[in-house]
Design a protein around this motif. Structure first.
Motif, PDB file in Angstrom:
ATOM      1  N   MET A 131      60.747  36.928 -11.398  1.00  0.00           N
ATOM      2  CA  MET A 131      59.807  35.969 -10.791  1.00  0.00           C
ATOM      3  C   MET A 131      59.000  36.647  -9.684  1.00  0.00           C
ATOM      4  O   MET A 131      57.787  36.462  -9.586  1.00  0.00           O
ATOM      5  N   LEU A 132      59.666  37.440  -8.847  1.00  0.00           N
ATOM      6  CA  LEU A 132      58.963  38.153  -7.783  1.00  0.00           C
ATOM      7  C   LEU A 132      57.950  39.137  -8.359  1.00  0.00           C
ATOM      8  O   LEU A 132      56.840  39.275  -7.838  1.00  0.00           O
ATOM      9  N   HIS A 133      58.316  39.809  -9.447  1.00  0.00           N
ATOM     10  CA  HIS A 133      57.394  40.758 -10.077  1.00  0.00           C
ATOM     11  C   HIS A 133      56.217  40.039 -10.756  1.00  0.00           C
ATOM     12  O   HIS A 133      55.118  40.594 -10.828  1.00  0.00           O
ATOM     13  N   LEU A 134      56.435  38.838 -11.250  1.00  0.00           N
ATOM     14  CA  LEU A 134      55.324  38.062 -11.810  1.00  0.00           C
ATOM     15  C   LEU A 134      54.321  37.693 -10.720  1.00  0.00           C
ATOM     16  O   LEU A 134      53.104  37.777 -10.927  1.00  0.00           O
ATOM     17  N   VAL A 135      54.821  37.298  -9.558  1.00  0.00           N
ATOM     18  CA  VAL A 135      53.938  36.986  -8.432  1.00  0.00           C
ATOM     19  C   VAL A 135      53.207  38.253  -7.996  1.00  0.00           C
ATOM     20  O   VAL A 135      51.986  38.235  -7.789  1.00  0.00           O
ATOM     21  N   PHE A 136      53.950  39.349  -7.877  1.00  0.00           N
ATOM     22  CA  PHE A 136      53.340  40.636  -7.528  1.00  0.00           C
ATOM     23  C   PHE A 136      52.207  40.963  -8.503  1.00  0.00           C
ATOM     24  O   PHE A 136      51.105  41.307  -8.098  1.00  0.00           O
TER      25      PHE A 136
END
Length: 166
Positions: A131-136
């Protein structure tokens, strides 16, 4: 300067913006006490100490975090954005973010002692980090797309002006 060089610069700026957003989310996650075992800065600090002999200070982890996010991922995105699937740079960024996450899960997590896909930290680790990498990736692609569209619009506008004057 041509747009290709500006695209690399746009990649660096987008990488920095995405890393700042990701860092803010990581800090909020830490303040909330969510998954305390998943501390990327501590992992990077420990790995740098173990493999490069750097001091055991969080500053080393933060420097590595910003270097990877800004320089490595920013430039790689600029180089490969047009080859990634997706109809917008935001979607391309999310695809790229997923690929970066996959690299982290199969290379960095095992090196950090967290196991393949970070499963040593629990089942939530791969989902939360994805999820954090999708936001990134969304921020990376969005900022990059905005900057590149400005670069590509300028030569076309200048060409029209010259074309009308001839």
């Amino acid at each position: 300067m041509n747009c290709t060089n500006k695209n690399l610069g746009s990649g660096l700026i987008a990488g920095l913006a995405a890393t700042i957003v990701l860092s803010a989310l990581m800090i909020v996650k830490g303040m909330m006490g969510v998954m305390p075992a998943l501390n990327v800065i501590a992992m990077l600090t420990t790995m740098a100490n173990q493999y490069m002999g750097t001091p055991l200070t969080p500053l080393v982890g933060w420097i590595l975090h910003f270097t990877i996010g800004t320089i490595a991922w920013g430039i790689l995105f600029a180089l490969f954005a047009d080859r990634l699937p997706g109809t917008s740079y935001v979607v391309k960024g999310m695809v790229f973010g997923t690929l970066a996450w996959l690299a982290m899960m199969v290379m960095i997590m095992p090196l950090a002692g967290a196991g393949f896909f970070g499963l040593g930290l629990g089942l939530i680790a791969p989902v939360a980090t994805w999820m954090l990498h999708l936001v990134f990736g969304a921020v990376l692609g969005g900022v990059y797309g905005a900057l590149v569209s400005r670069c590509q619009a300028k030569p076309a506008a200048q060409g029209n002006v010259r074309g009308n004057a001839s």
